[in-house]
Design a protein around this motif. Structure first.
Motif, PDB file in Angstrom:
ATOM      1  N   LEU A 290      -5.016  -0.714 -16.194  1.00 53.73           N
ATOM      2  CA  LEU A 290      -5.694  -0.184 -15.026  1.00 53.73           C
ATOM      3  C   LEU A 290      -4.967   1.043 -14.474  1.00 53.73           C
ATOM      4  CD1 LEU A 290      -8.054  -1.967 -14.293  1.00 53.73           C
ATOM      5  CD2 LEU A 290      -6.822  -2.774 -12.327  1.00 53.73           C
ATOM      6  N   SER A 291      -3.637   0.979 -14.469  1.00 55.70           N
ATOM      7  CA  SER A 291      -2.854   2.094 -13.948  1.00 55.70           C
ATOM      8  C   SER A 291      -2.678   3.191 -14.990  1.00 55.70           C
ATOM      9  CB  SER A 291      -1.495   1.614 -13.472  1.00 55.70           C
ATOM     10  OG  SER A 291      -1.669   0.649 -12.453  1.00 55.70           O
ATOM     11  N   LEU A 292      -2.675   2.806 -16.255  1.00 57.22           N
ATOM     12  CA  LEU A 292      -2.592   3.833 -17.302  1.00 57.22           C
ATOM     13  C   LEU A 292      -3.872   4.658 -17.340  1.00 57.22           C
ATOM     14  CD1 LEU A 292      -0.883   1.727 -20.121  1.00 57.22           C
ATOM     15  CD2 LEU A 292       0.176   3.449 -18.637  1.00 57.22           C
ATOM     16  N   ALA A 293      -4.956   4.110 -16.776  1.00 59.70           N
ATOM     17  CA  ALA A 293      -6.224   4.842 -16.714  1.00 59.70           C
ATOM     18  C   ALA A 293      -6.382   5.590 -15.395  1.00 59.70           C
ATOM     19  CB  ALA A 293      -7.400   3.880 -16.904  1.00 59.70           C
ATOM     20  N   HIS A 294      -5.371   5.560 -14.537  1.00 61.97           N
ATOM     21  CA  HIS A 294      -5.437   6.187 -13.214  1.00 61.97           C
ATOM     22  C   HIS A 294      -5.908   7.646 -13.314  1.00 61.97           C
ATOM     23  CE1 HIS A 294      -4.468   7.083  -9.096  1.00 61.97           C
ATOM     24  NE2 HIS A 294      -3.506   7.928  -9.410  1.00 61.97           N
ATOM     25  N   ARG A 295      -6.882   7.992 -12.519  1.00 58.67           N
ATOM     26  CA  ARG A 295      -7.509   9.336 -12.482  1.00 58.67           C
ATOM     27  C   ARG A 295      -8.264   9.679 -13.760  1.00 58.67           C
ATOM     28  NH1 ARG A 295      -6.420  11.372  -7.785  1.00 58.67           N
ATOM     29  NH2 ARG A 295      -4.420  11.011  -6.788  1.00 58.67           N
ATOM     30  N   GLY A 296      -8.464   8.661 -14.589  1.00 58.40           N
ATOM     31  CA  GLY A 296      -9.235   8.862 -15.810  1.00 58.40           C
ATOM     32  C   GLY A 296     -10.294   7.787 -15.934  1.00 58.40           C
ATOM     33  N   VAL A 297     -10.545   7.379 -17.168  1.00 55.12           N
ATOM     34  CA  VAL A 297     -11.635   6.451 -17.444  1.00 55.12           C
ATOM     35  C   VAL A 297     -11.085   5.131 -17.971  1.00 55.12           C
ATOM     36  CG1 VAL A 297     -13.696   6.064 -18.860  1.00 55.12           C
ATOM     37  CG2 VAL A 297     -13.182   8.362 -18.001  1.00 55.12           C
ATOM     38  N   LEU A 298     -11.529   4.034 -17.390  1.00 52.06           N
ATOM     39  CA  LEU A 298     -11.248   2.711 -17.941  1.00 52.06           C
ATOM     40  C   LEU A 298     -12.534   2.207 -18.578  1.00 52.06           C
ATOM     41  CD1 LEU A 298      -9.206   0.327 -18.212  1.00 52.06           C
ATOM     42  CD2 LEU A 298     -10.355  -0.664 -16.229  1.00 52.06           C
ATOM     43  N   GLU A 319     -11.515  -2.488  -6.867  1.00 52.18           N
ATOM     44  CA  GLU A 319     -12.118  -2.262  -5.554  1.00 52.18           C
ATOM     45  C   GLU A 319     -11.213  -1.378  -4.676  1.00 52.18           C
ATOM     46  OE1 GLU A 319     -15.459  -2.648  -3.678  1.00 52.18           O
ATOM     47  OE2 GLU A 319     -15.126  -3.857  -5.466  1.00 52.18           O
ATOM     48  N   ASP A 320      -9.909  -1.694  -4.676  1.00 49.05           N
ATOM     49  CA  ASP A 320      -8.966  -1.030  -3.770  1.00 49.05           C
ATOM     50  C   ASP A 320      -8.382   0.261  -4.325  1.00 49.05           C
ATOM     51  OD1 ASP A 320      -9.375  -3.315  -2.359  1.00 49.05           O
ATOM     52  OD2 ASP A 320      -7.449  -4.234  -2.856  1.00 49.05           O
ATOM     53  N   GLY A 321      -8.422   0.430  -5.645  1.00 53.27           N
ATOM     54  CA  GLY A 321      -7.796   1.615  -6.249  1.00 53.27           C
ATOM     55  C   GLY A 321      -6.283   1.483  -6.376  1.00 53.27           C
ATOM     56  N   ILE A 322      -5.743   0.296  -6.091  1.00 48.04           N
ATOM     57  CA  ILE A 322      -4.317   0.066  -6.330  1.00 48.04           C
ATOM     58  C   ILE A 322      -4.091  -1.344  -6.857  1.00 48.04           C
ATOM     59  CG2 ILE A 322      -3.299   1.675  -4.652  1.00 48.04           C
ATOM     60  CD1 ILE A 322      -3.023  -0.701  -2.745  1.00 48.04           C
ATOM     61  N   VAL A 323      -2.983  -1.494  -7.606  1.00 47.93           N
ATOM     62  CA  VAL A 323      -2.542  -2.816  -8.037  1.00 47.93           C
ATOM     63  C   VAL A 323      -1.342  -3.189  -7.186  1.00 47.93           C
ATOM     64  CG1 VAL A 323      -1.607  -4.169  -9.936  1.00 47.93           C
ATOM     65  CG2 VAL A 323      -3.306  -2.409 -10.396  1.00 47.93           C
ATOM     66  N   PHE A 329      10.095 -11.052  -3.599  1.00 47.58           N
ATOM     67  CA  PHE A 329       9.868 -10.641  -2.215  1.00 47.58           C
ATOM     68  C   PHE A 329       9.787  -9.130  -2.053  1.00 47.58           C
ATOM     69  CE2 PHE A 329      12.438 -14.530  -2.301  1.00 47.58           C
ATOM     70  CZ  PHE A 329      11.469 -15.418  -1.863  1.00 47.58           C
ATOM     71  N   GLN A 330       9.641  -8.405  -3.154  1.00 48.59           N
ATOM     72  CA  GLN A 330       9.485  -6.954  -3.055  1.00 48.59           C
ATOM     73  C   GLN A 330       8.048  -6.635  -3.462  1.00 48.59           C
ATOM     74  OE1 GLN A 330      11.721  -4.353  -2.397  1.00 48.59           O
ATOM     75  NE2 GLN A 330      13.374  -5.749  -1.830  1.00 48.59           N
ATOM     76  N   ASP A 331       7.443  -5.706  -2.745  1.00 49.09           N
ATOM     77  CA  ASP A 331       6.092  -5.293  -3.113  1.00 49.09           C
ATOM     78  C   ASP A 331       6.159  -4.112  -4.052  1.00 49.09           C
ATOM     79  OD1 ASP A 331       4.883  -7.193  -1.632  1.00 49.09           O
ATOM     80  OD2 ASP A 331       4.689  -5.946   0.153  1.00 49.09           O
ATOM     81  N   VAL A 332       5.445  -4.231  -5.160  1.00 50.90           N
ATOM     82  CA  VAL A 332       5.346  -3.108  -6.081  1.00 50.90           C
ATOM     83  C   VAL A 332       3.896  -2.673  -6.109  1.00 50.90           C
ATOM     84  CG1 VAL A 332       5.607  -2.371  -8.468  1.00 50.90           C
ATOM     85  CG2 VAL A 332       7.247  -3.970  -7.477  1.00 50.90           C
ATOM     86  N   ILE A 333       3.674  -1.371  -5.968  1.00 50.27           N
ATOM     87  CA  ILE A 333       2.309  -0.862  -5.963  1.00 50.27           C
ATOM     88  C   ILE A 333       2.126   0.134  -7.097  1.00 50.27           C
ATOM     89  CG2 ILE A 333       0.702   0.593  -4.688  1.00 50.27           C
ATOM     90  CD1 ILE A 333       1.496  -0.888  -2.205  1.00 50.27           C
ATOM     91  N   PHE A 334       1.109  -0.094  -7.915  1.00 43.69           N
ATOM     92  CA  PHE A 334       0.749   0.844  -8.971  1.00 43.69           C
ATOM     93  C   PHE A 334      -0.616   1.440  -8.630  1.00 43.69           C
ATOM     94  CE2 PHE A 334       3.241  -2.165 -11.822  1.00 43.69           C
ATOM     95  CZ  PHE A 334       4.333  -1.317 -11.928  1.00 43.69           C
ATOM     96  N   PRO A 335      -0.754   2.754  -8.738  1.00 46.19           N
ATOM     97  CA  PRO A 335      -2.066   3.337  -8.467  1.00 46.19           C
ATOM     98  C   PRO A 335      -3.073   2.959  -9.555  1.00 46.19           C
ATOM     99  CG  PRO A 335      -0.544   5.038  -9.220  1.00 46.19           C
ATOM    100  CD  PRO A 335       0.252   3.760  -9.105  1.00 46.19           C
ATOM    101  N   ALA A 336      -4.335   2.882  -9.210  1.00 40.58           N
ATOM    102  CA  ALA A 336      -5.363   2.480 -10.180  1.00 40.58           C
ATOM    103  C   ALA A 336      -6.737   2.992  -9.757  1.00 40.58           C
ATOM    104  CB  ALA A 336      -5.376   0.963 -10.330  1.00 40.58           C
ATOM    105  N   GLN A 337      -6.829   4.310  -9.554  1.00 40.49           N
ATOM    106  CA  GLN A 337      -8.158   4.866  -9.251  1.00 40.49           C
ATOM    107  C   GLN A 337      -8.813   5.260 -10.557  1.00 40.49           C
ATOM    108  OE1 GLN A 337      -7.870   8.057  -6.364  1.00 40.49           O
ATOM    109  NE2 GLN A 337      -6.275   6.894  -5.325  1.00 40.49           N
TER     110      GLN A 337
END
Ligand SMILES: [Zn+2]
Length: 504
Positions: A290-298, A319-323, A329-337
């Motif tokens: 999902l993140s490897l497709a960020h700003r592209g096509v999945l 739905e949110d555009g992020i993973v 206890f640490q939040d990791v966020i990966f982009p996924a638009q």
């Protein structure tokens, strides 16, 4: 006696700066690393000692304490080898001022510096923190060199880095011009013959960032058409290239041959992929498809074959555009638009729309197939299009009609995206595909005739409110493509074509 060496660590696809403090104490000889270091860093003790001695340096006979600051944040990665080794080698040495220099690199027992994962995001955070010179593995130099305002100093041996840190060696900044990957797209919509109406639908999807569900029997060219989508999406900006390259860097997918991702990604995971493979995760979280497709096509081919667990895991991130991954206890966020494109057979046996073959599915099978396709991404998929098989005569008769090329389609897409950019500036929306109910009310206004047409369609086709809004969004994009400020009846009429129902 204390030494301080600058470096950085990764958190998801972002980095943050870390200072390696090293000091000697009386006591049992040994190396002690504190400051939330992960297993790889603690293991580095085993690598560093022989490496230092193989460089002809003495390893301290006292107790060495290495403190990673800030102590409260977790650190990970084998690239801590180099700063830790240098911190030890510099104890008691004349050293030059290293306030604006940082070090990254994994060290082999023989003192060779090995390439690392995440060099670009690490370099970006160090640059932001005011670092002017970055010493890193030669193999990562071209990746980090796409940054403009930081000196990239490549090293291949621990000794080179040590001499540089002590001021007895000068390293020339890496200047290898950013390798141009201006390779022409080898694939092009001009190669897709006899599918002009599907190509137009895809172009509308690309122009308005609408998710697409393509339905058609086997062999009608769904994959061929989806693959060409990146060739008509707008060029990436410099910042977007950095962002995407950073994700690939963290995933460990860059190489010297391909240090930079300069084109929009197209990812097509196989239906056997796990939920983690799709959305990312793991002990040290890596980005998923999902993140490897960020700003592209999945592209999800044969959605019906994917495990429902995998599909469920994707739903919210798409739905949110992020993973969002929580680990220790640490939040990791990966982009996924992503622009989502799904391909599927019209029914379980695949023959539903084929005049020459018989569909053997029962009514129940048709119904469950439909639910499986429509259910999961109902909000992100605006367009349902039917892809038919091209008659043989059309395949051979080249030039029987106009055939749009990728370049022509891209011009239209770019122009329509520019219209949307201007319209949505400062509104929080970016494109027609992401309009919510409020946005639709505001930006998809209809005149009297159009309202009547929509009302008739609503009754006749049994639209839901969601289906109704999707048609308005698509009509907005079609109007943008045709250069109209107002949505007109013909725009709505065309949008109605893109809601093929599976029961047909
Ligand atoms: Zn069937």
């Amino acid at each position: 006696m204390l030494t301080k060496i600058k470096t950085a660590t990764l958190m998801g696809v972002d980095g943050y700066p870390v200072t390696v403090e090293t000091d000697l104490h009386n006591g049992m000889p040994g190396l002690n690393i504190v400051g939330l270091a992960d297993m790889t860093i603690r293991e580095s003790c085993q690598r560093i000692k022989p490496a230092i001695m193989n460089c002809g340096f003495r390893f301290p006979r006292e107790r060495v304490t290495v403190n990673l600051v800030p102590a409260g944040k977790p650190k990970e990665g084998s690239h801590f080898d180099l700063p830790i080794a240098l911190g030890i080698m510099m104890l008691g040495q004349e050293n030059k001022e290293l306030n604006d220099t940082a070090f990254l690199g994994e060290v082999s027992l023989d003192g060779t510096i090995n390439p690392i994962r995440g060099a670009l995001p690490l370099a970006i955070c160090l640059r932001t923190a005011g670092v002017k010179n970055l010493v890193l593995p030669a193999a990562n130099a071209c990746e980090a060199a796409i940054l403009k305002d930081i000196n990239i100093l490549p090293v291949s041996r621990l000794m080179e880095a040590a001499e540089y840190a002590m001021g007895t060696r000068v390293i020339a900044p890496y200047t290898g011009e950013e390798k141009r990957h201006e390779k022409k797209h080898e694939i092009d919509y001009a190669q897709v013959i006899g599918q002009e109406s599907t190509k137009r639908a895809i172009m509308i999807g690309a122009a308005g960032n609408h998710g697409i569900l393509m339905m058609g029997g086997p062999g009608c060219g769904k994959t061929m058409m989806a693959k060409r989508l990146p060739t008509i999406l707008p060029e990436l900006t410099y910042d977007e290239k950095l962002e995407i390259t950073g994700i690939y860097s963290v995933a460990g997918l860059l190489s010297e041959k391909q240090p930079l991702i300069s084109e929009r990604p197209f990812r097509s995971p196989h239906h056997t992929i796990t939920a983690t493979g799709l959305i990312g995760g793991g002990g040290r979280p890596r980005p998923g498809e999902l993140s490897l497709a960020h700003r592209g096509v999945l592209f999800l081919d044969e959605l019906g074959e994917f495990e429902s667990k995998a599909i469920d895991a994707m739903r919210q991130p798409i739905e949110d555009g992020i993973v969002h991954i929580t680990r220790n206890f640490q939040d990791v966020i990966f982009p996924a638009q992503v622009m989502l494109v799904i391909a599927a057979n019209p029914c379980k046996c695949g023959n539903l729309w084929d005049d020459r073959k018989l569909c053997t599915c029962t009514h129940q099978q048709l119904e469950s197939h439909r639910r499986k396709l429509m259910g999961p991404f109902a909000d992100r998929i605006d367009m349902h299009i039917k892809v038919g098989r091209v008659p043989k005569e059309q395949l051979t008769a080249r030039g029987s009609g106009p055939c749009m090329s990728s370049a022509q389609m891209r011009d239209i897409v770019s122009a329509a995206r520019e219209v949307q950019r201007l319209r949505y500036a400062g509104t929080g929306y970016t494109d027609n595909g992401t309009l919510d109910d409020h946005g639709i009310k505001r930006f998809c206004k209809l005149d009297e005739n159009c309202s009547q047409l929509m009302n008739r369609a609503y009754d006749k086709l049994g639209l839901t409110l969601r289906g109704y809004n999707k048609i308005l969004k698509m009509a907005r994009t079609i109007a943008d493509i045709n250069g109209g400020e107002e949505i007109r009846e013909e725009h709505i009429a065309e949008a109605l074509l893109y809601r093929v129902d599976l029961e047909e």
